[in-house]
Design a protein around this motif. Structure first.
Motif, PDB file in Angstrom:
ATOM      1  N   VAL A  48     -18.022  -0.728  17.894  1.00 55.63           N
ATOM      2  CA  VAL A  48     -18.057  -1.902  17.007  1.00 55.63           C
ATOM      3  C   VAL A  48     -16.908  -1.837  16.001  1.00 55.63           C
ATOM      4  CG1 VAL A  48     -19.371  -3.061  15.187  1.00 55.63           C
ATOM      5  CG2 VAL A  48     -20.539  -2.291  17.250  1.00 55.63           C
ATOM      6  N   GLY A  49     -16.706  -0.647  15.413  1.00 53.79           N
ATOM      7  CA  GLY A  49     -15.601  -0.460  14.480  1.00 53.79           C
ATOM      8  C   GLY A  49     -14.256  -0.665  15.154  1.00 53.79           C
ATOM      9  N   PHE A  50     -14.138  -0.194  16.402  1.00 48.12           N
ATOM     10  CA  PHE A  50     -12.886  -0.350  17.137  1.00 48.12           C
ATOM     11  C   PHE A  50     -12.605  -1.828  17.416  1.00 48.12           C
ATOM     12  CE2 PHE A  50     -10.426  -0.510  21.128  1.00 48.12           C
ATOM     13  CZ  PHE A  50      -9.310   0.195  20.715  1.00 48.12           C
ATOM     14  N   PHE A  51     -13.656  -2.578  17.768  1.00 45.10           N
ATOM     15  CA  PHE A  51     -13.511  -4.019  18.025  1.00 45.10           C
ATOM     16  C   PHE A  51     -12.988  -4.727  16.768  1.00 45.10           C
ATOM     17  CE2 PHE A  51     -15.183  -8.343  17.883  1.00 45.10           C
ATOM     18  CZ  PHE A  51     -14.846  -8.841  19.132  1.00 45.10           C
ATOM     19  N   TYR A  52     -13.566  -4.398  15.620  1.00 41.74           N
ATOM     20  CA  TYR A  52     -13.134  -5.000  14.358  1.00 41.74           C
ATOM     21  C   TYR A  52     -11.702  -4.597  14.033  1.00 41.74           C
ATOM     22  CZ  TYR A  52     -13.397  -6.362   9.411  1.00 41.74           C
ATOM     23  OH  TYR A  52     -13.171  -6.942   8.189  1.00 41.74           O
ATOM     24  N   PHE A  53     -11.374  -3.345  14.300  1.00 42.38           N
ATOM     25  CA  PHE A  53     -10.024  -2.837  14.058  1.00 42.38           C
ATOM     26  C   PHE A  53      -8.986  -3.601  14.889  1.00 42.38           C
ATOM     27  CE2 PHE A  53      -6.714   0.048  15.719  1.00 42.38           C
ATOM     28  CZ  PHE A  53      -6.030   0.322  14.545  1.00 42.38           C
ATOM     29  N   VAL A  54      -9.308  -3.845  16.158  1.00 46.20           N
ATOM     30  CA  VAL A  54      -8.368  -4.510  17.072  1.00 46.20           C
ATOM     31  C   VAL A  54      -8.167  -5.973  16.710  1.00 46.20           C
ATOM     32  CG1 VAL A  54      -8.017  -5.262  19.459  1.00 46.20           C
ATOM     33  CG2 VAL A  54      -8.772  -2.931  18.985  1.00 46.20           C
ATOM     34  N   PHE A  55      -9.245  -6.666  16.380  1.00 50.64           N
ATOM     35  CA  PHE A  55      -9.168  -8.113  16.215  1.00 50.64           C
ATOM     36  C   PHE A  55      -9.025  -8.586  14.766  1.00 50.64           C
ATOM     37  CE2 PHE A  55     -11.149  -7.584  20.372  1.00 50.64           C
ATOM     38  CZ  PHE A  55     -10.393  -8.463  21.136  1.00 50.64           C
ATOM     39  N   SER A  56      -9.057  -7.688  13.796  1.00 50.55           N
ATOM     40  CA  SER A  56      -8.872  -8.107  12.406  1.00 50.55           C
ATOM     41  C   SER A  56      -7.571  -7.521  11.858  1.00 50.55           C
ATOM     42  CB  SER A  56     -10.060  -7.668  11.545  1.00 50.55           C
ATOM     43  OG  SER A  56      -9.852  -8.054  10.208  1.00 50.55           O
ATOM     44  N   SER A  57      -6.497  -8.277  12.030  1.00 48.30           N
ATOM     45  CA  SER A  57      -5.200  -7.815  11.522  1.00 48.30           C
ATOM     46  C   SER A  57      -5.209  -7.751   9.999  1.00 48.30           C
ATOM     47  CB  SER A  57      -4.086  -8.758  12.000  1.00 48.30           C
ATOM     48  OG  SER A  57      -4.325 -10.089  11.550  1.00 48.30           O
ATOM     49  N   GLU A  62      -4.862  -4.593   4.924  1.00 46.31           N
ATOM     50  CA  GLU A  62      -5.358  -4.214   3.602  1.00 46.31           C
ATOM     51  C   GLU A  62      -5.714  -2.733   3.529  1.00 46.31           C
ATOM     52  OE1 GLU A  62      -4.555  -6.239   1.647  1.00 46.31           O
ATOM     53  OE2 GLU A  62      -4.663  -8.172   2.657  1.00 46.31           O
ATOM     54  N   CYS A  63      -6.180  -2.171   4.648  1.00 45.11           N
ATOM     55  CA  CYS A  63      -6.438  -0.718   4.687  1.00 45.11           C
ATOM     56  C   CYS A  63      -5.144   0.051   4.449  1.00 45.11           C
ATOM     57  CB  CYS A  63      -7.036  -0.313   6.037  1.00 45.11           C
ATOM     58  SG  CYS A  63      -8.762  -0.793   6.257  1.00 45.11           S
ATOM     59  N   LYS A  64      -4.074  -0.409   5.080  1.00 42.47           N
ATOM     60  CA  LYS A  64      -2.781   0.263   4.932  1.00 42.47           C
ATOM     61  C   LYS A  64      -2.279   0.179   3.487  1.00 42.47           C
ATOM     62  CE  LYS A  64      -1.222  -0.401   9.714  1.00 42.47           C
ATOM     63  NZ  LYS A  64      -0.290  -1.136  10.607  1.00 42.47           N
ATOM     64  N   THR A  65      -2.403  -1.010   2.885  1.00 43.57           N
ATOM     65  CA  THR A  65      -1.964  -1.191   1.496  1.00 43.57           C
ATOM     66  C   THR A  65      -2.706  -0.242   0.571  1.00 43.57           C
ATOM     67  OG1 THR A  65      -1.437  -3.530   1.871  1.00 43.57           O
ATOM     68  CG2 THR A  65      -1.797  -2.835  -0.410  1.00 43.57           C
ATOM     69  N   TYR A  66      -4.008  -0.226   0.710  1.00 43.99           N
ATOM     70  CA  TYR A  66      -4.845   0.637  -0.131  1.00 43.99           C
ATOM     71  C   TYR A  66      -4.534   2.115   0.097  1.00 43.99           C
ATOM     72  CZ  TYR A  66      -9.006   3.555  -0.825  1.00 43.99           C
ATOM     73  OH  TYR A  66      -9.852   4.588  -1.130  1.00 43.99           O
ATOM     74  N   GLN A  67      -4.459   2.546   1.354  1.00 39.93           N
ATOM     75  CA  GLN A  67      -4.241   3.967   1.647  1.00 39.93           C
ATOM     76  C   GLN A  67      -2.861   4.443   1.206  1.00 39.93           C
ATOM     77  OE1 GLN A  67      -5.419   5.187   5.650  1.00 39.93           O
ATOM     78  NE2 GLN A  67      -7.100   3.709   5.635  1.00 39.93           N
ATOM     79  N   ARG A  68      -1.856   3.594   1.323  1.00 42.78           N
ATOM     80  CA  ARG A  68      -0.515   3.966   0.834  1.00 42.78           C
ATOM     81  C   ARG A  68      -0.536   4.172  -0.671  1.00 42.78           C
ATOM     82  NH1 ARG A  68       1.839  -0.396   4.527  1.00 42.78           N
ATOM     83  NH2 ARG A  68       2.503   0.743   6.408  1.00 42.78           N
ATOM     84  N   ASN A  69      -1.283   3.317  -1.367  1.00 43.60           N
ATOM     85  CA  ASN A  69      -1.403   3.481  -2.818  1.00 43.60           C
ATOM     86  C   ASN A  69      -2.115   4.786  -3.172  1.00 43.60           C
ATOM     87  OD1 ASN A  69      -0.082   1.091  -3.371  1.00 43.60           O
ATOM     88  ND2 ASN A  69      -1.945  -0.116  -3.600  1.00 43.60           N
ATOM     89  N   VAL A  70      -3.133   5.140  -2.382  1.00 42.87           N
ATOM     90  CA  VAL A  70      -3.844   6.402  -2.606  1.00 42.87           C
ATOM     91  C   VAL A  70      -2.884   7.583  -2.424  1.00 42.87           C
ATOM     92  CG1 VAL A  70      -5.591   7.968  -1.644  1.00 42.87           C
ATOM     93  CG2 VAL A  70      -6.150   5.564  -2.001  1.00 42.87           C
ATOM     94  N   ILE A  71      -2.121   7.551  -1.337  1.00 44.27           N
ATOM     95  CA  ILE A  71      -1.187   8.646  -1.041  1.00 44.27           C
ATOM     96  C   ILE A  71      -0.117   8.769  -2.129  1.00 44.27           C
ATOM     97  CG2 ILE A  71       0.577   9.449   0.571  1.00 44.27           C
ATOM     98  CD1 ILE A  71      -1.126   8.162   2.822  1.00 44.27           C
ATOM     99  N   ASP A  72       0.481   7.639  -2.508  1.00 46.82           N
ATOM    100  CA  ASP A  72       1.532   7.652  -3.533  1.00 46.82           C
ATOM    101  C   ASP A  72       0.991   8.120  -4.887  1.00 46.82           C
ATOM    102  OD1 ASP A  72       3.277   6.708  -1.644  1.00 46.82           O
ATOM    103  OD2 ASP A  72       3.195   4.616  -2.300  1.00 46.82           O
ATOM    104  N   PHE A  73      -0.200   7.646  -5.236  1.00 47.50           N
ATOM    105  CA  PHE A  73      -0.801   8.028  -6.513  1.00 47.50           C
ATOM    106  C   PHE A  73      -1.155   9.514  -6.514  1.00 47.50           C
ATOM    107  CE2 PHE A  73      -4.461   8.367  -9.449  1.00 47.50           C
ATOM    108  CZ  PHE A  73      -3.869   7.877 -10.602  1.00 47.50           C
ATOM    109  N   PHE A 321     -11.985  -5.007   1.626  1.00 47.98           N
ATOM    110  CA  PHE A 321     -10.945  -5.308   2.615  1.00 47.98           C
ATOM    111  C   PHE A 321     -10.151  -6.554   2.222  1.00 47.98           C
ATOM    112  CE2 PHE A 321     -14.142  -2.855   5.003  1.00 47.98           C
ATOM    113  CZ  PHE A 321     -13.332  -1.839   5.473  1.00 47.98           C
ATOM    114  N   TYR A 322      -9.491  -6.451   1.100  1.00 47.62           N
ATOM    115  CA  TYR A 322      -8.578  -7.504   0.640  1.00 47.62           C
ATOM    116  C   TYR A 322      -7.579  -6.824  -0.286  1.00 47.62           C
ATOM    117  CZ  TYR A 322     -11.236  -7.370  -3.724  1.00 47.62           C
ATOM    118  OH  TYR A 322     -11.838  -6.947  -4.891  1.00 47.62           O
ATOM    119  N   ASN A 323      -6.533  -7.552  -0.664  1.00 44.05           N
ATOM    120  CA  ASN A 323      -5.503  -6.971  -1.538  1.00 44.05           C
ATOM    121  C   ASN A 323      -6.038  -6.864  -2.951  1.00 44.05           C
ATOM    122  OD1 ASN A 323      -3.267  -6.150  -2.962  1.00 44.05           O
ATOM    123  ND2 ASN A 323      -1.869  -7.569  -1.967  1.00 44.05           N
ATOM    124  N   PHE A 324      -6.465  -5.673  -3.303  1.00 43.81           N
ATOM    125  CA  PHE A 324      -7.106  -5.453  -4.602  1.00 43.81           C
ATOM    126  C   PHE A 324      -6.139  -5.640  -5.755  1.00 43.81           C
ATOM    127  CE2 PHE A 324      -9.295  -2.870  -7.845  1.00 43.81           C
ATOM    128  CZ  PHE A 324     -10.591  -3.364  -7.702  1.00 43.81           C
TER     129      PHE A 324
END
Length: 327
Positions: A48-57, A62-73, A321-324
């Motif tokens: 189910v998670g994989f289906f959401y991952f594939v079809f929700s660009s 937004e996951c990438k934006t958030y995680q990059r901020n976590v890594i940089d911080f 899951f949005y641009n915080f």
């Protein structure tokens, strides 16, 4: 000459459409939860998670934006975090949390699955045992509904019944809410829509606290009805908007304030216990109106610092899951 593209317009989180466009998938999920053991449901959460991952660009972005901020911080603070961006792991974590959320409302969640910390929990329990209520400010990091699920079944570790009133935006996840209400009438019995808060509802909330109840709200999503009414605070190295109403509520209610987080100890195991974190915040709102506003801002910024600390340790359990950071 190439024409410049206008920047993509950021939309408010409440404008994002509900993933489940009908209640049928949720009803089917509830059916599965009722008849199958947890390990089987957790396995189903993977595809189910994989289906959401594939079809929700949008979710991937937004996951990438958030995680990059976590890594940089984390690098700036010299704090170890995730080593690389992995959107699927965050979405999978959300799928597992969703299973446990439905299990909670089906009465399958046990108090022994919750690990309490050596923090303010004892003080809160003593307070509730004496019939005194409180305001809890939670987040969408982890399972925000864990406490409500347990309280609806009387599983709080307090001998007396503890009623919980939640303040939330109910329109965005209307199909999910209706489905949960069908399996447990208590699920949304004591929910007050965030856009309905007024003088009358403040009196109701105060009365419930006075009678030993808890009022719960989230501190990490701005209002859908008035998104401009917010407080700016640094969060993971950038300025972000937090809901003014959640912290202003603390100034209106005569009650102790606690920040609460319910986090999976193992983000991706089929069966994980939850770490319940309860932090009492000493804030005095017996002051002038101007000073009260300043203290609301201070309360919000204290919350943002605590939230980002847990984001560093439980990165994949962030379910906004949005641009915080969008203004």
């Amino acid at each position: 000459m190439c024409e410049k593209k206008s920047p993509e317009k950021e939309i408010h989180w409440s404008e994002k459409k509900e993933v489940a466009k009908s209640s049928s998938p949720i009803t089917f999920m509830i059916f599965l939860v009722k008849i199958f053991p947890h390990w089987f449901l957790a396995l189903i959460a993977v595809p189910v998670g994989f289906f959401y991952f594939v079809f929700s660009s949008a979710a991937r972005k937004e996951c990438k934006t958030y995680q990059r901020n976590v890594i940089d911080f984390g690098k700036k603070k010299n704090v170890p975090t995730i080593k690389r961006v992995n959107s699927f792991r965050q979405i999978l974590s959300f799928a597992l949390c969703l299973v446990e959320k439905v299990e909670g409302w089906c009465g399958k969640l046990k108090l022994k699955q919750v690990i309490f910390q050596d923090d303010s929990i004892l003080e809160l329990k003593n307070q509730l045992s004496q019939g005194k209520g409180a305001l809890l400010i939670g987040s969408h990091l982890g399972n925000i509904e864990l406490l409500r699920c347990l309280a609806s079944e009387g599983k709080t570790g307090v001998e007396k019944n503890v009623p919980v009133t939640s303040i939330m935006d109910v329109n965005v996840t209307a199909n999910f809410n209706k489905s949960m209400e069908k399996i447990n009438s208590k699920a949304y019995l004591d929910v007050i829509p965030a856009d309905k808060i007024g003088i009358d509802t403040i009196e109701i909330l105060q009365d419930r606290i006075n009678h030993g109840g808890l009022v719960v709200t989230a501190g990490d999503r701005t209002s859908s009805s008035n998104p401009q009414r917010s407080i700016d605070a640094d969060f993971l190295g950038k300025s972000a908007a937090f809901p003014y109403g959640s912290f202003f509520l603390a100034s209106l209610l005569n009650a102790p304030v606690y920040f609460v987080f319910a986090l999976r100890t193992k983000s991706f195991s089929l069966r994980s216990k939850y770490k319940m974190i309860v932090k009492k915040i000493d804030v005095d709102f017996n002051c002038s109106r101007a000073e009260k506003k300043n203290r609301c801002t201070q309360l919000c910024r204290s919350y943002a610092v605590l939230l980002e600390n847990y984001c560093l340790s439980y990165t994949f359990q962030w379910y906004n899951f949005y641009n915080f950071w969008a203004k």
